[in-house]
Design a protein around this motif. Structure first.
Motif, PDB file in Angstrom:
ATOM      1  N   ALA A   1       0.827  -1.209   0.000  1.00 15.76           N
ATOM      2  CA  ALA A   1       0.000   0.000   0.000  1.00 15.76           C
ATOM      3  C   ALA A   1       0.859   1.257   0.000  1.00 15.76           C
ATOM      4  O   ALA A   1       1.891   1.314   0.670  1.00 15.76           O
ATOM      5  CB  ALA A   1      -0.917  -0.010   1.224  1.00 15.76           C
ATOM      6  N   ASN A   2       0.425   2.266  -0.754  1.00 12.11           N
ATOM      7  CA  ASN A   2       1.130   3.552  -0.724  1.00 12.11           C
ATOM      8  C   ASN A   2       0.595   4.392   0.436  1.00 12.11           C
ATOM      9  O   ASN A   2      -0.333   3.987   1.150  1.00 12.11           O
ATOM     10  CB  ASN A   2       1.005   4.282  -2.063  1.00 12.11           C
ATOM     11  CG  ASN A   2      -0.438   4.609  -2.428  1.00 12.11           C
ATOM     12  OD1 ASN A   2      -1.259   4.925  -1.563  1.00 12.11           O
ATOM     13  ND2 ASN A   2      -0.758   4.529  -3.727  1.00 12.11           N
ATOM     14  N   ASP A   3       1.162   5.590   0.618  1.00 11.27           N
ATOM     15  CA  ASP A   3       0.807   6.412   1.783  1.00 11.27           C
ATOM     16  C   ASP A   3      -0.667   6.785   1.795  1.00 11.27           C
ATOM     17  O   ASP A   3      -1.325   6.750   2.845  1.00 11.27           O
ATOM     18  CB  ASP A   3       1.666   7.679   1.811  1.00 11.27           C
ATOM     19  CG  ASP A   3       3.105   7.387   2.199  1.00 11.27           C
ATOM     20  OD1 ASP A   3       3.360   6.285   2.726  1.00 11.27           O
ATOM     21  OD2 ASP A   3       3.979   8.258   1.974  1.00 11.27           O
ATOM     22  N   ASN A   4      -1.218   7.159   0.645  1.00 12.12           N
ATOM     23  CA  ASN A   4      -2.635   7.539   0.593  1.00 12.12           C
ATOM     24  C   ASN A   4      -3.541   6.351   0.898  1.00 12.12           C
ATOM     25  O   ASN A   4      -4.550   6.484   1.597  1.00 12.12           O
ATOM     26  CB  ASN A   4      -2.979   8.114  -0.784  1.00 12.12           C
ATOM     27  CG  ASN A   4      -2.396   9.511  -0.969  1.00 12.12           C
ATOM     28  OD1 ASN A   4      -2.186  10.234   0.001  1.00 12.12           O
ATOM     29  ND2 ASN A   4      -2.141   9.885  -2.210  1.00 12.12           N
ATOM     30  N   GLU A   5      -3.155   5.180   0.369  1.00 14.34           N
ATOM     31  CA  GLU A   5      -3.945   3.983   0.637  1.00 14.34           C
ATOM     32  C   GLU A   5      -3.883   3.606   2.119  1.00 14.34           C
ATOM     33  O   GLU A   5      -4.885   3.171   2.706  1.00 14.34           O
ATOM     34  CB  GLU A   5      -3.426   2.819  -0.218  1.00 14.34           C
ATOM     35  CG  GLU A   5      -3.749   2.976  -1.700  1.00 14.34           C
ATOM     36  CD  GLU A   5      -3.008   1.976  -2.582  1.00 14.34           C
ATOM     37  OE1 GLU A   5      -3.428   1.793  -3.738  1.00 14.34           O
ATOM     38  OE2 GLU A   5      -2.013   1.392  -2.099  1.00 14.34           O
ATOM     39  N   LYS A   6      -2.724   3.792   2.740  1.00 13.95           N
ATOM     40  CA  LYS A   6      -2.598   3.505   4.171  1.00 13.95           C
ATOM     41  C   LYS A   6      -3.503   4.414   4.998  1.00 13.95           C
ATOM     42  O   LYS A   6      -4.201   3.949   5.910  1.00 13.95           O
ATOM     43  CB  LYS A   6      -1.143   3.670   4.612  1.00 13.95           C
ATOM     44  CG  LYS A   6      -0.214   2.569   4.121  1.00 13.95           C
ATOM     45  CD  LYS A   6       1.221   2.839   4.550  1.00 13.95           C
ATOM     46  CE  LYS A   6       2.160   1.736   4.067  1.00 13.95           C
ATOM     47  NZ  LYS A   6       3.563   1.984   4.441  1.00 13.95           N
ATOM     48  N   LYS A   7      -3.490   5.704   4.678  1.00 11.27           N
ATOM     49  CA  LYS A   7      -4.321   6.648   5.436  1.00 11.27           C
ATOM     50  C   LYS A   7      -5.795   6.295   5.328  1.00 11.27           C
ATOM     51  O   LYS A   7      -6.537   6.288   6.312  1.00 11.27           O
ATOM     52  CB  LYS A   7      -4.081   8.067   4.926  1.00 11.27           C
ATOM     53  CG  LYS A   7      -2.712   8.637   5.277  1.00 11.27           C
ATOM     54  CD  LYS A   7      -2.531  10.028   4.682  1.00 11.27           C
ATOM     55  CE  LYS A   7      -1.137  10.572   4.979  1.00 11.27           C
ATOM     56  NZ  LYS A   7      -0.913  11.900   4.348  1.00 11.27           N
ATOM     57  N   ALA A   8      -6.239   5.996   4.110  1.00  9.90           N
ATOM     58  CA  ALA A   8      -7.645   5.671   3.902  1.00  9.90           C
ATOM     59  C   ALA A   8      -8.027   4.370   4.594  1.00  9.90           C
ATOM     60  O   ALA A   8      -9.107   4.251   5.192  1.00  9.90           O
ATOM     61  CB  ALA A   8      -7.929   5.575   2.403  1.00  9.90           C
ATOM     62  N   THR A   9      -7.141   3.392   4.531  1.00 12.16           N
ATOM     63  CA  THR A   9      -7.424   2.091   5.135  1.00 12.16           C
ATOM     64  C   THR A   9      -7.472   2.192   6.656  1.00 12.16           C
ATOM     65  O   THR A   9      -8.350   1.613   7.309  1.00 12.16           O
ATOM     66  CB  THR A   9      -6.364   1.069   4.703  1.00 12.16           C
ATOM     67  OG1 THR A   9      -6.299   1.027   3.279  1.00 12.16           O
ATOM     68  CG2 THR A   9      -6.707  -0.317   5.215  1.00 12.16           C
ATOM     69  N   ILE A  10      -6.527   2.908   7.245  1.00 10.57           N
ATOM     70  CA  ILE A  10      -6.508   3.088   8.702  1.00 10.57           C
ATOM     71  C   ILE A  10      -7.787   3.770   9.168  1.00 10.57           C
ATOM     72  O   ILE A  10      -8.399   3.374  10.173  1.00 10.57           O
ATOM     73  CB  ILE A  10      -5.265   3.890   9.122  1.00 10.57           C
ATOM     74  CG1 ILE A  10      -3.994   3.038   8.924  1.00 10.57           C
ATOM     75  CG2 ILE A  10      -5.372   4.340  10.576  1.00 10.57           C
ATOM     76  CD1 ILE A  10      -2.704   3.801   9.063  1.00 10.57           C
TER      77      ILE A  10
END
Length: 445
Positions: A407-416
């Protein structure tokens, strides 16, 4: 084709890596590049690391974290923990903060005795061997004076030596069972040196002991080695407070929480299948501090689990009770630790961690390590008896899953953000990421 190699230890590190990469990896350049990523560019420090063990090819890193807010015997600590498992440090820190407002942790050294044995075979009259031992015992002490003099100056040394008859177990099997005080060192080398001298003295003196027959004079020493089972090198860590003060969780009454907690501990005391996992949780906290302070976690693990089974059934290391409205939770654990010698003076991060702890004595370190284990156990049992273990653990594990799935940074933020309100699982995270990537968006609910 055989991949056996002669003279491997004499190769340079670069040659060892080249041989390894060429013989075991489809892409030798990629394998070599990975190993180099973990080298330390500081040549003196890397050379130091290389000489800790044999045939080094790179470094294998563990995360080093800290658990603040520990109050132990009225003194505040921030505890270093080297571990790869998610949620361990978070649980320890949360437990430390909880108990810091309820009197903190109390720790007591119950004993610091360590053990070593000379295992030998003797074919002859047992009474004559007993008389021989009483005759030679003073010489066992005197022949080790060169080894023990510095330890004695620090308040340690050989405490006692006894002869143990084990012939009911193995024909002709006897032991010299010795006890030691090693003060601030773990003492393995010291103990083993003493034991090897005992074995030399034992054999030499037997050759000239007149009451022995010719056969009895030839005592066969099988081995001389310390024991990592140290049932008389034990520390107790404990916490207590009025039951009504167990009021952090508004979803459960303090009285119900206390009763459930004590019952959970009682189950671990009587059910070995639960006790093993229960004690593993304790060791999450203990091992992390043992590694961070340069001590031998394998020796600690072996001794602790033997201690847990000392009465014939594997059982919980920790205990809990409610008496007169007071909740008490405690842990007795054997810990043979050192703060001088070995890696404690060689590894820069070990020195850093010991300084963080105020350069403790071995006894103080025993107390700190035991408290870390008790804190970890409290956090785990609290979760098990309230929200369940997975809620906190899987949220901490979420980042590992995201990294596994690239996961990239944006995907991590959204997933969290999404999993603040949903249950975490590997499948659920993978499905969510797949959806994000299909829609090319990171805005989800």
């Amino acid at each position: 084709m055989s991949k056996a190699i002669s003279g491997f230890s004499k190769l340079t590190k670069e040659q060892k890596i080249a041989w390894l990469a060429d013989n075991y990896f489809q892409n030798p350049d990629e394998a070599t590049s990975l190993l180099k990523q973990y080298w330390n560019d500081d040549a003196p420090l890397q050379k130091l690391h290389d000489e800790f063990i044999e045939n080094t090819i790179t470094n294998f890193y563990l995360p080093l974290g800290i658990a603040p807010s520990f109050t132990i015997n009225g003194k505040d600590y921030t505890i270093p923990m080297a571990i790869e498992e998610s949620s361990v440090i978070a649980a320890a820190s949360k437990a430390a903060k909880f108990w810091s407002t309820r009197g903190g942790f109390k720790a007591t050294i119950l004993n610091t005795e360590k053990i070593g044995q000379v295992h030998f075979k003797y074919e002859g009259d047992a009474q004559k061997l007993t008389q021989f031992f009483e005759t030679v015992k003073p010489k066992l002490f005197s022949d080790t004076e060169d080894i023990t003099k510095n330890m004695q100056k620090r308040g340690g040394g050989i405490l006692d030596i006894t002869l143990r008859d084990k012939t009911a177990l193995i024909d002709g099997y006897y032991q010299l069972h010795a006890t030691f005080e090693t003060v601030d060192s773990m003492g393995a080398n010291f103990i083993n040196s003493c034991l090897e001298q005992f074995s030399k003295t034992l054999r030499q003196e037997a050759l000239t002991y007149a009451p022995f027959t010719e056969e009895e004079k030839h005592i066969q020493v099988i081995m001389s080695i310390l024991s990592n089972y140290v049932p008389n090198c034990v520390v107790r860590a404990e916490v207590s407070c009025p039951v009504e003060d167990l009021n952090e969780d508004k979803n459960i009454k303090p009285e119900e929480f206390a009763q459930k907690f004590v019952t959970a501990i009682n189950i671990a005391e009587v059910e070995p299948f639960r006790a093993v996992t229960h004690n593993k949780g304790i060791m999450n906290g203990i091992d992390a501090v043992v590694v961070a302070t340069g001590n031998d976690f394998r020796a600690v693990e072996a001794g602790v689990h033997a201690y847990a089974a000392k009465d014939g059934q594997y059982t919980s290391l920790s205990h809990a009770k409610i008496e007169n409205g007071i909740f008490t939770f405690w842990l007795d654990v054997p810990l043979a630790l050192g703060t001088v010698g070995g890696l404690t003076t060689l590894h820069p991060l070990v020195k850093f961690c010991l300084e963080m702890l105020g350069n403790p004595s071995a006894k103080e370190l025993m107390q700190i390590v035991a408290v870390a284990g008790l804190a970890q156990n409290f956090g785990a049992v609290r979760s098990l008896t309230t929200t369940g273990i997975q809620q906190g653990h899987m949220k901490m594990h979420l980042m590992n899953i995201l990294n596994q799935l690239g996961a990239n940074d944006n995907e991590k933020k959204a997933t969290i953000k999404h999993f603040e309100k949903h249950t975490v699982s590997h499948a659920a995270v993978a499905e969510l990421l797949e959806g994000l990537r299909k829609t090319d968006t990171t805005t989800i609910e």
